[in-house]
Design a protein around this motif. Structure first.
Motif, PDB file in Angstrom:
ATOM      1  N   GLY A  35       0.776  -1.230   0.000  1.00  0.00           N
ATOM      2  CA  GLY A  35       0.000   0.000   0.000  1.00  0.00           C
ATOM      3  C   GLY A  35       0.811   1.287   0.000  1.00  0.00           C
ATOM      4  N   TYR A  36       2.114   1.191  -0.259  1.00  0.00           N
ATOM      5  CA  TYR A  36       2.959   2.383  -0.305  1.00  0.00           C
ATOM      6  C   TYR A  36       2.955   2.999  -1.700  1.00  0.00           C
ATOM      7  N   ARG A  37       3.085   4.326  -1.741  1.00  0.00           N
ATOM      8  CA  ARG A  37       3.372   5.013  -3.001  1.00  0.00           C
ATOM      9  C   ARG A  37       4.888   4.976  -3.153  1.00  0.00           C
ATOM     10  N   LEU A  38       5.345   4.937  -4.391  1.00  0.00           N
ATOM     11  CA  LEU A  38       6.783   4.833  -4.631  1.00  0.00           C
ATOM     12  C   LEU A  38       7.250   5.853  -5.654  1.00  0.00           C
ATOM     13  N   PRO A  54      11.015  15.280  -3.254  1.00  0.00           N
ATOM     14  CA  PRO A  54       9.656  14.925  -2.838  1.00  0.00           C
ATOM     15  C   PRO A  54       9.580  14.822  -1.309  1.00  0.00           C
ATOM     16  N   ALA A  55       8.408  15.026  -0.779  1.00  0.00           N
ATOM     17  CA  ALA A  55       8.183  14.920   0.665  1.00  0.00           C
ATOM     18  C   ALA A  55       8.030  13.442   1.021  1.00  0.00           C
ATOM     19  N   ALA A  56       9.149  12.751   1.034  1.00  0.00           N
ATOM     20  CA  ALA A  56       9.138  11.306   1.268  1.00  0.00           C
ATOM     21  C   ALA A  56       8.922  10.995   2.740  1.00  0.00           C
ATOM     22  N   ASP A  57       8.320   9.836   2.982  1.00  0.00           N
ATOM     23  CA  ASP A  57       8.139   9.351   4.339  1.00  0.00           C
ATOM     24  C   ASP A  57       9.267   8.410   4.751  1.00  0.00           C
ATOM     25  N   CYS A  58       9.918   7.798   3.750  1.00  0.00           N
ATOM     26  CA  CYS A  58      11.014   6.868   4.027  1.00  0.00           C
ATOM     27  C   CYS A  58      11.881   6.727   2.778  1.00  0.00           C
ATOM     28  N   LEU A  59      13.187   6.572   2.997  1.00  0.00           N
ATOM     29  CA  LEU A  59      14.146   6.348   1.914  1.00  0.00           C
ATOM     30  C   LEU A  59      14.641   4.911   1.990  1.00  0.00           C
ATOM     31  N   VAL A  60      14.772   4.262   0.837  1.00  0.00           N
ATOM     32  CA  VAL A  60      15.340   2.919   0.774  1.00  0.00           C
ATOM     33  C   VAL A  60      16.401   2.939  -0.319  1.00  0.00           C
ATOM     34  N   PHE A  61      17.648   2.732   0.075  1.00  0.00           N
ATOM     35  CA  PHE A  61      18.777   2.777  -0.847  1.00  0.00           C
ATOM     36  C   PHE A  61      19.556   1.485  -0.818  1.00  0.00           C
ATOM     37  N   ALA A  79      22.039  16.617   3.927  1.00  0.00           N
ATOM     38  CA  ALA A  79      22.566  17.985   3.831  1.00  0.00           C
ATOM     39  C   ALA A  79      21.542  18.930   3.201  1.00  0.00           C
ATOM     40  N   ARG A  80      20.663  18.387   2.374  1.00  0.00           N
ATOM     41  CA  ARG A  80      19.612  19.197   1.739  1.00  0.00           C
ATOM     42  C   ARG A  80      18.350  19.284   2.598  1.00  0.00           C
ATOM     43  N   GLY A  81      18.402  18.715   3.780  1.00  0.00           N
ATOM     44  CA  GLY A  81      17.294  18.860   4.714  1.00  0.00           C
ATOM     45  C   GLY A  81      16.289  17.731   4.749  1.00  0.00           C
ATOM     46  N   LEU A  82      16.528  16.653   4.020  1.00  0.00           N
ATOM     47  CA  LEU A  82      15.589  15.522   4.035  1.00  0.00           C
ATOM     48  C   LEU A  82      15.872  14.675   5.281  1.00  0.00           C
ATOM     49  N   THR A  83      14.950  14.681   6.211  1.00  0.00           N
ATOM     50  CA  THR A  83      15.194  14.059   7.514  1.00  0.00           C
ATOM     51  C   THR A  83      14.386  12.789   7.762  1.00  0.00           C
ATOM     52  N   CYS A  84      13.639  12.322   6.780  1.00  0.00           N
ATOM     53  CA  CYS A  84      12.806  11.141   6.988  1.00  0.00           C
ATOM     54  C   CYS A  84      13.673   9.913   7.282  1.00  0.00           C
ATOM     55  N   PRO A  85      13.084   8.882   7.866  1.00  0.00           N
ATOM     56  CA  PRO A  85      13.842   7.667   8.153  1.00  0.00           C
ATOM     57  C   PRO A  85      14.366   7.028   6.873  1.00  0.00           C
ATOM     58  N   ALA A  86      15.451   6.259   7.034  1.00  0.00           N
ATOM     59  CA  ALA A  86      16.075   5.642   5.861  1.00  0.00           C
ATOM     60  C   ALA A  86      16.555   4.236   6.172  1.00  0.00           C
ATOM     61  N   LEU A  87      16.539   3.412   5.124  1.00  0.00           N
ATOM     62  CA  LEU A  87      17.052   2.048   5.183  1.00  0.00           C
ATOM     63  C   LEU A  87      18.115   1.881   4.113  1.00  0.00           C
ATOM     64  N   LEU A  88      19.174   1.180   4.470  1.00  0.00           N
ATOM     65  CA  LEU A  88      20.252   0.876   3.535  1.00  0.00           C
ATOM     66  C   LEU A  88      20.276  -0.631   3.341  1.00  0.00           C
ATOM     67  N   ILE A  89      20.189  -1.057   2.086  1.00  0.00           N
ATOM     68  CA  ILE A  89      20.186  -2.477   1.765  1.00  0.00           C
ATOM     69  C   ILE A  89      21.580  -2.863   1.281  1.00  0.00           C
ATOM     70  N   THR A  90      22.158  -3.902   1.889  1.00  0.00           N
ATOM     71  CA  THR A  90      23.487  -4.337   1.483  1.00  0.00           C
ATOM     72  C   THR A  90      23.738  -5.768   1.941  1.00  0.00           C
ATOM     73  N   THR A  91      24.839  -6.312   1.493  1.00  0.00           N
ATOM     74  CA  THR A  91      25.275  -7.642   1.893  1.00  0.00           C
ATOM     75  C   THR A  91      26.544  -7.509   2.702  1.00  0.00           C
ATOM     76  N   ALA A 120       8.216  -4.797   6.684  1.00  0.00           N
ATOM     77  CA  ALA A 120       8.163  -4.766   8.146  1.00  0.00           C
ATOM     78  C   ALA A 120       9.088  -3.698   8.710  1.00  0.00           C
ATOM     79  N   ALA A 121      10.285  -3.564   8.122  1.00  0.00           N
ATOM     80  CA  ALA A 121      11.232  -2.538   8.577  1.00  0.00           C
ATOM     81  C   ALA A 121      10.678  -1.142   8.308  1.00  0.00           C
ATOM     82  N   ILE A 122      10.040  -0.952   7.166  1.00  0.00           N
ATOM     83  CA  ILE A 122       9.446   0.350   6.850  1.00  0.00           C
ATOM     84  C   ILE A 122       8.301   0.646   7.815  1.00  0.00           C
ATOM     85  N   ARG A 123       7.440  -0.328   8.060  1.00  0.00           N
ATOM     86  CA  ARG A 123       6.346  -0.127   9.026  1.00  0.00           C
ATOM     87  C   ARG A 123       6.903   0.277  10.392  1.00  0.00           C
TER      88      ARG A 123
END
Length: 128
Positions: A35-38, A54-61, A79-91, A120-123
């Motif tokens: 149900g998320y917009r992307l 964009p006024a994002a609610d969460c970042l996933v990189f 640095a540009r002021g985007l303070t929403c929560p973020a997830l980093l995907i890696t191995t 689940a992590a985004i929720r």
């Protein structure tokens, strides 16, 4: 409604940056089902070139992107002021990656992303 996905415009907006086409497609599908917009990008540069973020609610990189890495992009967005929560995907993130992610307030999710680990992590992030 978001014309691409029939998702209400009131749904949380997730910025997803993943260079691997098949992974990007799978993550997009999984997050839209939740149900998320992307807003989806193949590289950090396409997002960073936007004059107005964009006024994002969460970042996933993804960490390993062509050009700017996920951490470099997150640093630039902070640095540009985007303070929403973020997830980093890696191995198998190295200690320096963990340190930098912690400094930026970014949670790390390790691949493979099985089941509903990403949604689940985004929720969890959005509920805090």
């Amino acid at each position: 409604m978001d014309p691409e996905s029939d998702t209400p415009l009131s749904a949380p907006l997730i910025l997803l940056v993943e260079d691997d086409g098949s992974v990007r497609k799978a993550l997009t599908f999984a997050l839209r089902i939740e149900g998320y917009r992307l807003e989806v990008h193949e590289s950090a540069e396409t997002l960073l070139r936007q004059e107005i973020l964009p006024a994002a609610d969460c970042l996933v990189f993804d960490l390993n992107l062509p050009g700017a890495s996920g951490l470099e992009a997150l640093r630039a967005l902070r640095a540009r002021g985007l303070t929403c929560p973020a997830l980093l995907i890696t191995t198998q993130p190295k200690p320096l990656v963990r340190e930098t992610a912690a400094e930026l307030g970014v949670r790390i999710l390790e691949k493979p992303l099985l089941g509903d680990v990403l949604p689940a992590a985004i929720r969890d992030l959005l509920s805090n």
